[in-house]
Enzyme design. Sequence first.
Site, mmCIF file in Angstrom:
data_model
loop_
_atom_site.group_PDB
_atom_site.id
_atom_site.type_symbol
_atom_site.label_atom_id
_atom_site.label_comp_id
_atom_site.label_asym_id
_atom_site.label_seq_id
_atom_site.Cartn_x
_atom_site.Cartn_y
_atom_site.Cartn_z
ATOM 1 C CG ASN A 1 28.467 9.528 61.388
ATOM 2 O OD1 ASN A 1 27.319 9.918 61.202
ATOM 3 N ND2 ASN A 1 29.462 10.347 61.665
ATOM 4 C CD GLN B 1 -3.371 10.746 6.486
ATOM 5 O OE1 GLN B 1 -3.074 11.049 7.641
ATOM 6 N NE2 GLN B 1 -4.366 11.324 5.842
ATOM 7 C CG ASN C 1 -16.696 16.909 15.309
ATOM 8 O OD1 ASN C 1 -16.811 15.935 16.045
ATOM 9 N ND2 ASN C 1 -15.968 16.896 14.192
ATOM 10 C CE LYS D 1 28.065 7.873 39.581
ATOM 11 N NZ LYS D 1 29.255 7.833 38.739
ATOM 12 N NE ARG E 1 -4.026 23.932 13.779
ATOM 13 C CZ ARG E 1 -5.256 23.420 13.779
ATOM 14 N NH1 ARG E 1 -6.288 24.179 14.065
ATOM 15 N NH2 ARG E 1 -5.445 22.140 13.486
HETATM 16 C C1 UD1 Z 1 -10.883 18.299 13.874
HETATM 17 C C2 UD1 Z 1 -12.278 18.238 13.203
HETATM 18 C C3 UD1 Z 1 -13.189 19.262 13.860
HETATM 19 C C4 UD1 Z 1 -13.262 19.031 15.368
HETATM 20 C C5 UD1 Z 1 -11.842 18.994 15.983
HETATM 21 C C6 UD1 Z 1 -11.913 18.511 17.422
HETATM 22 C C7 UD1 Z 1 -11.851 17.606 10.876
HETATM 23 C C8 UD1 Z 1 -11.771 18.065 9.485
HETATM 24 N N1 UD1 Z 1 -12.137 18.536 11.801
HETATM 25 O O1 UD1 Z 1 -10.332 19.590 13.595
HETATM 26 O O2 UD1 Z 1 -14.498 19.153 13.314
HETATM 27 O O3 UD1 Z 1 -14.031 20.036 15.973
HETATM 28 O O4 UD1 Z 1 -11.005 18.064 15.274
HETATM 29 O O5 UD1 Z 1 -10.675 18.614 18.055
HETATM 30 O O6 UD1 Z 1 -11.710 16.432 11.135
HETATM 31 N N2 UD1 Z 1 -4.867 13.862 11.220
HETATM 32 C C9 UD1 Z 1 -4.379 12.811 10.487
HETATM 33 N N3 UD1 Z 1 -4.269 12.936 9.145
HETATM 34 C C10 UD1 Z 1 -4.635 14.058 8.471
HETATM 35 C C11 UD1 Z 1 -5.125 15.144 9.235
HETATM 36 C C12 UD1 Z 1 -5.245 15.012 10.597
HETATM 37 O O7 UD1 Z 1 -4.050 11.756 11.039
HETATM 38 O O8 UD1 Z 1 -4.503 14.079 7.243
HETATM 39 C C13 UD1 Z 1 -4.983 13.717 12.675
HETATM 40 C C14 UD1 Z 1 -4.153 14.722 13.445
HETATM 41 O O9 UD1 Z 1 -2.880 14.173 13.779
HETATM 42 C C15 UD1 Z 1 -4.997 14.971 14.699
HETATM 43 C C16 UD1 Z 1 -6.411 14.650 14.258
HETATM 44 O O10 UD1 Z 1 -6.319 13.966 13.036
HETATM 45 O O11 UD1 Z 1 -4.646 14.108 15.763
HETATM 46 C C17 UD1 Z 1 -7.250 15.909 14.057
HETATM 47 O O12 UD1 Z 1 -6.611 16.768 13.137
HETATM 48 P P1 UD1 Z 1 -6.511 18.331 13.394
HETATM 49 O O13 UD1 Z 1 -5.730 18.932 12.283
HETATM 50 O O14 UD1 Z 1 -6.091 18.611 14.776
HETATM 51 O O15 UD1 Z 1 -8.048 18.749 13.203
HETATM 52 P P2 UD1 Z 1 -8.786 19.979 13.842
HETATM 53 O O16 UD1 Z 1 -8.521 21.192 13.034
HETATM 54 O O17 UD1 Z 1 -8.503 20.062 15.279
HETATM 55 MG MG MG Z 2 -7.131 19.181 16.525
#
Ligand code: UD1
Ligand code: MG
Length: 457
Positions: free
Chosen positions: A377, A73, A170, A351, A16
């Site tokens: 100067n 991951q 959350n 510089k 996004r």
């Molecule tokens: C997530 C939560 C949501 C919460 C929100 C708060 C989940 C499913 N949802 O949503 O409940 O309200 O955060 O900001 O957890 N990431 C990984 N590996 C993955 C997917 C994500 O490391 O496979 C990391 C991303 O880099 C990020 C974090 O997890 O830093 C959260 O992922 P993101 O996709 O931003 O989740 P949200 O849709 O914001």
């Molecule tokens: Mg997020």
Amino acid sequence: MSNRYAVILAAGQGTRMKSKLYKVLHPVCGKAMVQHVVDQISKLNIQKTVTVIGHGAEKVKLELGNKTDYALQDKQLGTAHAVIQTEEILRDKEGVTIIVCGDTPLIRAETMEALFSHHEKLAAKATILTAKIEDPTGYGRIIRNENGLVEKIVEHKDATDAERKINEINTGTYCFDNQALFSALKQVSNDNVQGEYYLPDVIEIIKKQGEVVTAYQTDSFEETLGVNDRVALAEAERIMRNRINQNHMRNGVTIIDPANTYIESDVQIGQDTVVFPGSMVKGKTVIGSDCQIGPNSEIDGCEIGDETVIRQSVAHKSSIGSHVNIGPFAHIRPDSNISDEVKIGNFVELKKTVFGKGSKASHLSYIGDAEVGSNVNLGCGSITVNYDGKNKFLTKIEDDVFVGCNSNLVAPVTVGKGSYIAAGSTITKDVPGEALSIARARQVNKENYVQKLNVKK
Ligand code: UD1
Ligand code: MG
């Protein structure tokens, strides 16, 4: 107090954001989001911190260095799947594990500490950090039963219309009993709208096992902002900027217009310094006390003494002494070392130059690759000719030299102590100390020349 562990989720691409830069590396007030999170976590008493990396793994590692362990991951199958990658490092540990998203740069150590305490006090197996916010769009919602106890978390995309009306969200930060966490993770499925393994699902799983699941609701909802797009990034920047500026003001710095002053996270500023509007102070800049910075100045990675004034100017990666007066409209480029009581005036560029105590370049000069002694100067328009198209050469100007206006000093060249250079000279050879050097065409006046011209006409 039990053992404490931390997991930071930072493997996502950040679709996004629509960016070449991986999401958690986007800076907020000059520092990568994930670095903010790590810095706050490092204030807590944590035995081991593991960051889950995937997209841009090497770059994230480069940013964070050895402050954390890493788990890779390979495929981003969801936040639960991300935590499972830390199994090898954390599975056998006994204690409490805090999980934080790498995209919540505003979270503070104090809030995480309160979450830990709440979790431990209630002897819970899982505790969610929640917040009530005006517009909960996009966040997971906290579903409570008729007794007000937490049942589960439903992601926005999976929520019913009624669930979407819930404004307790959350924040993505949780505490878990470490063993309970890893056994619950095994049961998470990807049967949802996004086809992902959701970490929030472990809440319902642990709850169904009859364990204590609680929520700690923070009223500083600003801290919990999850940055998923550039609109949220700007919002995080605004909140962080405010927080940084207020800190400086509480420590005795005057900021005339905080909404229009941009100070990065690691900057230090001494008491009674005044920062005027439109100023950006970046990197690891350290500014002493009683200085005046701005308006409209950009200072990056500089060390500045006390009672120094920098107006409408740019200074990068340089050291600037006390009682120095710079600007308006000066440019201090990297590797310059300016001593005390110096004056660098309008339209002067420095510089890689050492500029000695009490020396002045007040107007319209370029001084590059130079060593300028003390009490020198440099007259208006003095130029060091440091570059022959291939190489750069040093200009050495010893103490007490007076360089007349509009002079070129063709490097390599040394101008000896106490010497004078006549205005308009182009100096190509060394000047001995105490000498007067004149290097310009002699003036010839042709008397009545104009009359002769008129006769010819
Ligand atoms: C997530 C939560 C949501 C919460 C929100 C708060 C989940 C499913 N949802 O949503 O409940 O309200 O955060 O900001 O957890 N990431 C990984 N590996 C993955 C997917 C994500 O490391 O496979 C990391 C991303 O880099 C990020 C974090 O997890 O830093 C959260 O992922 P993101 O996709 O931003 O989740 P949200 O849709 O914001
Ligand atoms: Mg997020």
